[in-house]
Write a protein that holds these residues in place. Structure first.
Motif, mmCIF file in Angstrom:
data_model
loop_
_atom_site.group_PDB
_atom_site.id
_atom_site.type_symbol
_atom_site.label_atom_id
_atom_site.label_comp_id
_atom_site.label_asym_id
_atom_site.label_seq_id
_atom_site.Cartn_x
_atom_site.Cartn_y
_atom_site.Cartn_z
ATOM 1 N N ILE A 50 77.056 65.788 77.025
ATOM 2 C CA ILE A 50 76.803 67.083 76.898
ATOM 3 C C ILE A 50 75.341 67.284 77.356
ATOM 4 O O ILE A 50 74.476 66.787 76.949
ATOM 5 N N GLN A 102 82.023 62.949 74.128
ATOM 6 C CA GLN A 102 81.588 64.045 75.062
ATOM 7 C C GLN A 102 80.126 63.752 75.541
ATOM 8 O O GLN A 102 79.232 63.209 74.873
ATOM 9 N N ASP A 148 82.724 69.350 67.257
ATOM 10 C CA ASP A 148 84.049 68.995 67.587
ATOM 11 C C ASP A 148 84.278 67.864 68.305
ATOM 12 O O ASP A 148 85.246 67.685 69.270
ATOM 13 N N THR A 149 83.289 66.829 68.158
ATOM 14 C CA THR A 149 83.506 65.513 68.636
ATOM 15 C C THR A 149 83.264 64.333 67.779
ATOM 16 O O THR A 149 82.725 64.718 66.855
ATOM 17 N N GLN A 168 80.178 72.086 70.923
ATOM 18 C CA GLN A 168 80.699 70.865 71.650
ATOM 19 C C GLN A 168 80.476 69.740 70.491
ATOM 20 O O GLN A 168 81.251 68.942 70.221
ATOM 21 N N ARG A 193 76.757 77.020 72.446
ATOM 22 C CA ARG A 193 77.766 75.920 73.179
ATOM 23 C C ARG A 193 77.338 74.513 72.716
ATOM 24 O O ARG A 193 78.540 73.712 72.399
#
Lengths: 233, 233
Positions: free
Chosen positions: B148, B146, B163-164, B160, B156
């Protein structure tokens, strides 16, 4: 003096998308190594064909699909290491960028741990080349951009795609139908652009919705999605 | 015959990380345009300084921080459009890759909608250059990666990053303390590498934990994280 191993990003396919830096290293390298299929065919070697001087030592690292790759990288790292110890420089060709899902990292880890000098020369990634060819900017401002491999489960694909502003879905292959189904369910089909073999002569671009569901996408293919349609909006 | 506008990826900073393709277009372009600060200083122009022939028409697109950029891009697109209509080719210099969070896309949209021929030449992104300099591969196998932006909210960022498999955190600036706090809470500090001005002479690499919390990171900085530490493991 020990030689240096270079992981050379050679770009996505069009020979002139190699950097000046990688080009210059290639001119001087004593040994050139590259990934190849079982029969010796190598896209990486083919991409740099116009740039490689004659008379170089060449090492084709033959990868057999479905067989364990660790022993192959072990052997390749040993062979490259012998050249380095003999003071020779070794350029390892890497399609796209060496550290973006590239197999060079497996050699990098082995060579670095054995104490050999290793340098990585970044290259133009297929993700950026696909965006350029499609005229579809990847991400802007405070967008989250996710790179998502097609082999993930349907549930994981749905979770990641549902939670991002933009995505590049890679490694489609036989996972194409599953990926397309998730994109459709999320209402993103009109935002999705498909491209294969970006910047090569055989390049193909098709709106995702026009592809049959039973498509088996080639390895060098990608779907780009932006939730706003165009990132600049 | 109308000229073509090229969005030229010129790479992350080291002049030789430009592609042969962008280099060749630069040699032939009648007009060279580039983003600049209010006083005319331009990192993009500085990066290509060794490669630019003398006597070209140059357009500095001066962006004032905190002011609306739309009128500036409108005016620049009109000026470039006039050159194209006069049959001149225009190279627009883009740091890194033009379509990876690059401001070129705002010109691209305007020029394409006005019917001018526009081509994007992909470049080596700072994300790939940072990974190469750090010796830290971005992602492998079926990793989700990701990108970001630091200005996102703490919630947020946590969602993120939680979850990566791997992440590149960009646009750190004054958001550094917030980003670092979230990384710490998620237990990822030992997996996080910080780099600024990758491939420039002023490049700096520091373990994230060694930086003071009140650091204001420069615009050209990034944190790379991989959950496994090294992507190849």
């Amino acid at each position: 003096m020990a030689g240096t191993a270079y992981g050379l990003g050679i770009g996505p396919g069009e020979p002139d998308l190699i950097t000046l830096k990688a080009y210059n290293i290639l001119q001087k390298a004593d040994v050139i190594a590259y990934p190849a299929l079982e029969d010796g065919a190598s896209l990486a070697r083919q991409i740099v064909a116009p740039h490689v001087p004659t008379g170089r030592i060449e090492i084709a690292i033959r990868i057999t699909m479905g067989q364990p790759a660790d022993p192959i990288y072990d052997a390749a790292a040993l062979e490259i290491g012998e050249h380095l110890k003999a003071g020779k420089s070794v350029a390892v060709l890497c399609e796209g960028d060496p550290f973006f899902y590239g197999s060079f990292m497996y050699l990098f880890g082995r060579l670095a741990e054995a104490g050999h000098p290793v340098q990585t020369v970044p290259g133009v990634s297929s993700m950026m080349a696909c965006a350029a060819q499609l005229g579809a900017p990847l991400a802007a401002r405070n967008d989250v951009l996710q790179v998502i491999p097609g082999p993930l489960s349907e549930e994981r694909l749905r979770a990641q795609l549902g939670d991002t502003d933009a995505a590049a879905i890679i490694k489609l292959g036989r996972h194409f139908a599953k990926v397309r189904k998730v994109i459709e369910e999320l209402g993103l089909t009109s935002r999705a652009r498909y491209i294969e073999r970006a910047t090569l002569e055989t390049q193909k671009m098709v709106p995702l919705g026009d592809l049959p569901e039973d498509t088996i996408a080639p390895y060098f293919s990608m779907i780009l999605i932006h939730r706003r349609g165009d990132a600049w909006r």
